[in-house]
Every structure is written in structure tokens, then in C-alpha cells.
Design a protein around this motif. Structure first.
Motif, PDB file in Angstrom:
ATOM      1  N   ALA A 178       2.826  -9.013   5.701  1.00 28.71           N
ATOM      2  CA  ALA A 178       4.070  -9.786   5.719  1.00 28.71           C
ATOM      3  C   ALA A 178       4.743  -9.748   4.353  1.00 28.71           C
ATOM      4  O   ALA A 178       5.968  -9.666   4.247  1.00 28.71           O
ATOM      5  CB  ALA A 178       3.777 -11.233   6.114  1.00 28.71           C
ATOM      6  N   MET A 179       3.938  -9.786   3.323  1.00 29.50           N
ATOM      7  CA  MET A 179       4.494  -9.822   1.981  1.00 29.50           C
ATOM      8  C   MET A 179       5.272  -8.547   1.684  1.00 29.50           C
ATOM      9  O   MET A 179       6.325  -8.563   1.073  1.00 29.50           O
ATOM     10  CB  MET A 179       3.386 -10.005   0.962  1.00 29.50           C
TER      11      MET A 179
ATOM     12  N   SER B 113       7.259 -11.823   8.548  1.00 29.19           N
ATOM     13  CA  SER B 113       6.011 -12.568   8.737  1.00 29.19           C
ATOM     14  C   SER B 113       5.627 -12.673  10.213  1.00 29.19           C
ATOM     15  O   SER B 113       4.506 -13.024  10.537  1.00 29.19           O
ATOM     16  CB  SER B 113       6.164 -13.984   8.175  1.00 29.19           C
TER      17      SER B 113
ATOM     18  N   LEU C 121       3.262 -16.815   0.820  1.00 33.71           N
ATOM     19  CA  LEU C 121       2.431 -15.753   1.369  1.00 33.71           C
ATOM     20  C   LEU C 121       1.681 -15.014   0.255  1.00 33.71           C
ATOM     21  O   LEU C 121       0.492 -14.713   0.375  1.00 33.71           O
ATOM     22  CB  LEU C 121       3.305 -14.769   2.149  1.00 33.71           C
TER      23      LEU C 121
ATOM     24  N   ARG D  58      -9.704  -6.134  10.674  1.00 30.31           N
ATOM     25  CA  ARG D  58      -8.357  -6.394  11.200  1.00 30.31           C
ATOM     26  C   ARG D  58      -7.448  -6.510   9.980  1.00 30.31           C
ATOM     27  O   ARG D  58      -7.824  -7.096   8.973  1.00 30.31           O
ATOM     28  CB  ARG D  58      -8.302  -7.700  11.976  1.00 30.31           C
ATOM     29  N   PRO D  59      -6.257  -5.979  10.076  1.00 33.21           N
ATOM     30  CA  PRO D  59      -5.354  -6.014   8.930  1.00 33.21           C
ATOM     31  C   PRO D  59      -5.060  -7.461   8.509  1.00 33.21           C
ATOM     32  O   PRO D  59      -4.994  -8.343   9.352  1.00 33.21           O
ATOM     33  CB  PRO D  59      -4.077  -5.349   9.456  1.00 33.21           C
ATOM     34  N   ASN D  60      -4.907  -7.650   7.252  1.00 32.65           N
ATOM     35  CA  ASN D  60      -4.522  -8.961   6.738  1.00 32.65           C
ATOM     36  C   ASN D  60      -3.021  -9.130   6.943  1.00 32.65           C
ATOM     37  O   ASN D  60      -2.206  -8.484   6.292  1.00 32.65           O
ATOM     38  CB  ASN D  60      -4.877  -9.030   5.254  1.00 32.65           C
ATOM     39  N   VAL D  61      -2.699 -10.006   7.860  1.00 32.07           N
ATOM     40  CA  VAL D  61      -1.294 -10.189   8.244  1.00 32.07           C
ATOM     41  C   VAL D  61      -0.449 -10.683   7.078  1.00 32.07           C
ATOM     42  O   VAL D  61       0.727 -10.358   6.953  1.00 32.07           O
ATOM     43  CB  VAL D  61      -1.198 -11.196   9.400  1.00 32.07           C
ATOM     44  N   LEU D  62      -1.055 -11.476   6.224  1.00 33.54           N
ATOM     45  CA  LEU D  62      -0.316 -12.032   5.097  1.00 33.54           C
ATOM     46  C   LEU D  62       0.115 -10.928   4.129  1.00 33.54           C
ATOM     47  O   LEU D  62       1.242 -10.909   3.637  1.00 33.54           O
ATOM     48  CB  LEU D  62      -1.187 -13.055   4.361  1.00 33.54           C
ATOM     49  N   ALA D  63      -0.810 -10.012   3.869  1.00 37.24           N
ATOM     50  CA  ALA D  63      -0.486  -8.904   2.964  1.00 37.24           C
ATOM     51  C   ALA D  63       0.625  -8.055   3.564  1.00 37.24           C
ATOM     52  O   ALA D  63       1.588  -7.678   2.894  1.00 37.24           O
ATOM     53  CB  ALA D  63      -1.728  -8.052   2.716  1.00 37.24           C
TER      54      ALA D  63
ATOM     55  N   ASP E 287      -6.331 -13.621  11.772  1.00 36.86           N
ATOM     56  CA  ASP E 287      -5.459 -12.649  11.115  1.00 36.86           C
ATOM     57  C   ASP E 287      -4.488 -13.339  10.160  1.00 36.86           C
ATOM     58  O   ASP E 287      -4.075 -12.776   9.162  1.00 36.86           O
ATOM     59  CB  ASP E 287      -4.652 -11.871  12.163  1.00 36.86           C
ATOM     60  N   TYR E 288      -4.118 -14.553  10.514  1.00 43.37           N
ATOM     61  CA  TYR E 288      -3.196 -15.287   9.646  1.00 43.37           C
ATOM     62  C   TYR E 288      -3.939 -16.039   8.556  1.00 43.37           C
ATOM     63  O   TYR E 288      -3.353 -16.837   7.859  1.00 43.37           O
ATOM     64  CB  TYR E 288      -2.325 -16.248  10.468  1.00 43.37           C
ATOM     65  N   GLN E 289      -5.214 -15.795   8.464  1.00 47.52           N
ATOM     66  CA  GLN E 289      -6.019 -16.398   7.402  1.00 47.52           C
ATOM     67  C   GLN E 289      -5.930 -17.922   7.391  1.00 47.52           C
ATOM     68  O   GLN E 289      -5.839 -18.524   6.327  1.00 47.52           O
ATOM     69  CB  GLN E 289      -5.557 -15.885   6.038  1.00 47.52           C
TER      70      GLN E 289
ATOM     71  N   MET F 214      -2.369 -14.951  -0.272  1.00 46.00           N
ATOM     72  CA  MET F 214      -3.142 -13.727  -0.270  1.00 46.00           C
ATOM     73  C   MET F 214      -4.144 -13.713  -1.429  1.00 46.00           C
ATOM     74  O   MET F 214      -5.283 -13.285  -1.284  1.00 46.00           O
ATOM     75  CB  MET F 214      -2.211 -12.537  -0.389  1.00 46.00           C
TER      76      MET F 214
END
Lengths: 337, 337
Positions: free
Chosen positions: B55-56, B61, A52, B48-53, A115-117, A56
Motif C-alpha cells: 500500500a505504501m 491501500s 502505513l 503472504r505479501p505484506n499489504v501495508l508495504a 495480511d493487514y498486520q 510497516m
DNA sequence: CTGAAAGCGCTTACAG
DNA sequence: CTGAAAGCGCTTACAG
């Protein structure tokens, strides 16, 4: 519950900098000596890079979003499995989205995916609105359509040669001596459904025949069954039916058998897809094969090319498949069975 | 290709701090006025928020790893679809892994899963070695086994009541008047396969009957077909076969029909699962239903409880299903058909 | 080749 | 309630 080791911990234990650890694991240059020390320390700590965090920074998640509907049609589990395996082999992972067998709701799914890139989106038999396509495009997320083309969408697609396939099936019926041929079509809201019907009409036309009937089966079992019942219950009946896919063809066979008709003596039936079930003795369905493995290969290749910027324009790939003659339809005339 | 807006850009446009933006989107407290400004700016920027960031940082996640084999068995696509939908409804997403229908290779898959920091792993009919189970446990990743128990693994599992189900099927055969009953069993390397066989043996025992034969069909079509052929080709034949799952039962029906036997007159056949195909006219298979929806619910509930720390110990959930009497087997004696 | 440093886009104590 | 600041675990110029 021990917490995962980080690159810093590995660095400390190996007596090198954190950057060095990163370089070893990201494949950048490092001296053999450093690499060795790092690997040793990492192994002792059970270290693995946090994907992750890497995603990023690099902007590459190595995740492909896979959107699929129609999982009850045996064609898709097989495609899904192969797609997933092929992607895994390339170091990608699959974030799966199933959507109700409808047309909408894909909107929210694409949002989630973004959102999950995800690095790319593969949509199996799902339509993408032009607005969504534009969104993905401007976000730089490649989209490949599997088993469903969308003209003028600017999206890449991989399908079988549906017009040819439809004609292939129809010719087989004509060559077997049939003249009262009906078509229970795939959903006419999809290009796949329309193309197969087009092939049917072209072939009939060419043979100077008029379709006995054309009904939209919507790719659904119950609608196909109802259509078959309707076709067969009157006095004037078709002597052959070309069905828009195997999934519906099974329902048609179930229905006409239950009504007391036997295939191929009283009615020839041909499907489309050649799913595993078509070869099982209970159906032994004549059908046009969709070469899943080649379609999957083409899909993955196209996706990788798009991700790596090798292709910038969209591709429309059509793959031809042969007719598989089985016992649900009469063989061509003059050919020994 | 426009790049995604970040929380900082939203903050600038809204005239608030980046933290404020974060708070609004992570559900933390914020004044209505601030929230309004932030939402407006975000909407304008398509933020939209970066889900990966996220999650980290949070260590969550919201990804569940789903490991599945046997996708050619119709039971699994259906389970997969329901599982995926149920998880999506809870705000989780599914990272899919398909593994070759074997026992190994799961090792690497779990590694990959852990690299993606999944919040949990659902394994459908896949065995987890005790080493792997330990790894997941110490990494704090909950594992729930679907449709396959593993005694003493410390792993939670959701299955149907396989011993009862096996007995249910066998009783039905006995009550129909059969005495020469064979069992083409599910893979004996799996608890599911062993339990159903156990139920068969118990019921036979209880009725004072000796099994005509017990063969391990390995949950595979071709092995089931070969077993059926072998059983039916001699002079001494069974008058009924209980097959370890529907997937194999279809192969058995195809085989015996091809050999010229008809069910249920010459041979009663009962399967296990009640996949959609079992209800189709071509097979109309008597079978023990596995209540997929309830199994999926239980699986998701268990997983969420584990993730949220509500349950700390493993759960072994068994769900009972009824026998669905259809025409592939004789009805109970004394009952009008 | 290697280390120190900046930065990816967020969340979350910490003060105010 | 809100902002400044630290930090999540990495990658990647930048010097040396």
C-alpha cells in the motif's frame, strides 16, 4: 490533487533533519526549540505522518480486526458501536469484517486480517477453528472472543455468565408459578447457547420440574417462530417459554400473539440480552441483561493487555447481569405487581 | 511466535530474485516455471505479501473508510453489512468509524481516515463540512454520501427518491380518506429530512389539504415519542401521521398505543425505510421502502468509478422505492382489505 | 539533543 | 522473462 507532504519536506522547511521531524511526531525526545520549528513547518504544509509507513516499521498497525455476524440481532450493532468507540478512544482503529451467519468462511477473513498486520482480532459470536487459533497464536496476534466462549481453544473470551443467567430466567418463571416450561434454546453449536440451556436445566432440576420441551432455535427468527408455533398448536401447551435470546423472543411473541395468545396471561415469555427493543412498549420483554458496556470494557482491556504483553495466558471473563422483569412474564408470586 | 516470511526468504528458497517473487504475487508477468517455483516456496513458508508495504508503494491501500452514525436505527446495521460485503467482494476492506449521533467530530475522523491512506470514504447519514470536502478532494480521496445528499458540496451521493417517497406516503394517507394529517419529520438539518417533508407538503397542497402539524422529530425516538404525545393529547387530534423514518414511527406507535389509541382505526401511521422490524407482527408498519441493496450497489459502483478515475465529476443518484401497505394505516378507499 | 545512515517489505522502471 | 537497484515514508540504533 495535491500530494501529501512528507517528513522530508517538513524537515527542509523547518531547517532540521528528517530524523528530527520523525522524533517530534513519534513522541521521542526533541528539544523544545526543534519541536517548535517542526510543528510550525508541519502545520504550514498540512503534514501528518503516514501511518502505513510507520506501521510497516514498528510492526504495530494500531488496527484491530473486528469480525461480526448476526448484525440483524440488535445486540450486535450496539456492541459494535461501543467496541468501536472504546477502541478509537485507545487510539486503535477497526477493520470490520462481516461474515454470513454461518460457521465457515472465517478462514479467509483471518488471512485477510493477518495480511493487514492487525494488532489483534476481536470475534463477536464467531467460532475460530483450532487451526486458525494456532495460526494467530504463532503469528503473535491476540484474539479475544466476544459473547462466545470456546473451551480449550486457548483463546480469551468475554461473555455474560450464561449458565447463571439461564438459571435466573428459569427461576423467575418457576417463582411466578409456572410448571410447564419450555426452552427455545440458542444454537447448540455455540457454548453460549449450551450454557443458557444448562442453566435452564439446572434450575428445572433443582425445582423438581421436567422441561416441557427443549428446541434448538439456532438463534434464528424463523426457526424460533416455527418452534413457538409447534409448541402452542397442540392441546398440551407450555405455560411459559424461556427463549435463548431476545432476537428470537421477539419472533416468539409475534407468533403466539398472532395465534391469539396473550402474554403473560396465557404464556410467560423471557428472553436474554436486554437489547433496546426489549424495553419498547410493543414487546416489553422480561429478559436477562447482558451488560454490554462492561463486556466491551473487559474485551478492550483484555485485548490491550494481550497486545502489550501484560497478559500472556488467555482469560475467560464472565460478567453477570440481572433479570429485568417486564410485562411479558408474570411477576414472582407474592409480589405485588 | 514465528515471524512472517518475506518475499526475500521466498526468493532464496525458490532460487529466484526477490523481484520475481514480487511479480508473481502482484500479478505482473512471470514465466510459468518461475511462478511455479515461487508459489511452491511461498506455500512452504506460508508467505503472504505484506499489504501495508504494498500500500505504501502503490498508494492504494484498498481500504475504504466507512463513517456511520445512528447504529440504533435498524436501517444502518443492514446497510453496513451489505456495504461491507459488497466492498469485500471487490477486494476492499472497511475501516469503520462510528461517530456520536451529532454533527461535529467528523473532522477528526476524516483526518484519521486520511492518515490510513484510505482509497475512499463512504459516509452514511453524516454531513461533511465544505472544508472537509475540499480536503478530501485535494487529497484525491473520493467521498460518497450514503442516504444523505449534500447539495453544492460537489460530493457524490446515493439516496432514495425522498421527495417522491414523502409524497407517496402522503398520497396513501389521503387516498385512505384522511384529512387531518400530521408529519413528524426527519431532522430538518438533513436534506433527507427536508426532502421527505417537501414531498409531504407537495402532496397535501395538491390535494388542497393543510397539514395538521409538522414537527421536527430529529430522527430520534424520544423526540418522536414526545411529539406524538403532544399531537394526541388535545381534543383536536390528527387522524393520520406520516413519520420521517421507521425508527421514529415505532416510537410513535408505542406512544399512541400506550395512550390507548389503536392503529389504524383511530390513527393511521406510515413510516419510511421498511426496515426488517417494520414487517414484524408487533408493528406491521406501512412504510416507504428504501431499496437497501440497490442503494448499496449504486454506492459501491460510484465509489469504484471514482477510485478508478472513470468518473471525475460527482454523481447524485436517487433510487425510487414503493409504498409497502401494512396494517398500521388504512388501505386506500374503494380497495378491499 | 541531533544528523547521517540503515532498513522495514515491498513495487517498479531499467537493462540485459 | 529476469535480476540489480532505487525508492515508497517512515523509525531507530549509532555516533557525535
Amino acid at each position: 490533487m495535491t500530494t501529501r507532504a512528507t517528513s522530508l519536506q517538513v524537515a527542509l522547511r523547518a531547517g532540521v533533519s528528517q530524523s528530527a521531524v520523525s522524533r517530534v511526531f513519534s513522541g521521542a525526545s526533541a528539544s523544545p526549540a526543534t519541536a517548535e520549528k517542526v510543528r510550525k513547518a508541519a502545520a504550514e504544509l498540512g503534514y501528518r505522518p503516514n501511518v502505513l509507513a510507520r506501521a510497516m516499521i514498528t510492526g504495530k498497525s494500531r488496527i484491530i480486526g473486528l469480525v461480526v455476524a448476526y448484525l440483524d440481532n440488535q445486540f450486535y450493532p450496539e456492541a459494535l458501536e461501543r467496541l468501536s468507540n472504546a477502541l478509537q478512544a485507545e487510539g486503535y482503529h477497526v477493520l470490520l469484517f462481516t461474515i454470513p451467519n454461518s460457521t465457515d468462511s472465517i478462514q479467509g477473513v483471518v488471512q485477510d486480517l493477518m495480511d493487514y498486520q492487525v494488532d489483534g482480532i476481536i470475534a463477536a459470536s464467531v467460532s475460530i477453528s483450532s487451526g486458525l487459533a494456532e495460526m494467530c497464536h504463532s503469528a503473535g496476534i491476540p484474539v479475544v472472543l466476544f459473547n462466545r466462549g470456546q473451551p480449550d481453544s486457548g483463546l480469551s473470551s468475554v461473555t455474560s455468565a450464561n449458565i447463571k443467567g439461564g438459571a435466573l430466567a428459569t427461576h423467575a418463571l418457576i417463582n411466578a408459578g409456572h410448571t410447564r416450561i419450555a426452552h427455545i434454546a440458542g444454537w447448540q453449536g455455540s457454548l453460549t447457547g449450551r450454557d443458557r440451556k444448562q442453566g435452564f436445566e439446572d434450575a428445572m432440576d433443582q425445582a423438581g420440574l421436567v422441561p416441557f420441551a427443549i428446541i434448538d432455535g439456532m438463534f434464528k427468527r424463523d426457526i424460533a417462530a416455527a418452534s413457538a408455533r409447534q409448541l402452542m398448536q397442540g392441546d398440551a401447551r407450555p405455560d411459559a417459554i424461556f427463549v435463548g435470546n431476545d432476537h428470537m423472543a421477539f419472533a416468539v411473541m409475534d407468533t403466539v400473539r398472532t395465534m391469539g395468545f396473550s402474554a403473560p396471561d396465557e404464556l410467560s415469555i423471557i428472553g436474554y440480552d436486554d437489547v433496546p427493543l426489549a424495553a419498547w412498549a410493543a414487546y416489553d420483554l422480561t429478559t436477562v441483561r447482558q451488560p454490554v458496556n462492561r463486556m466491551v470494557e473487559a474485551t478492550v482491556d483484555t485485548m490491550l493487555a494481550l497486545i502489550n504483553g501484560r497478559d500472556t495466558y488467555s482469560q475467560t471473563i464472565e460478567i453477570e447481569g440481572p433479570l429485568i422483569q417486564r410485562s411479558s412474564s408474570k411477576p414472582p408470586k407474592g409480589q405485588l405487581q
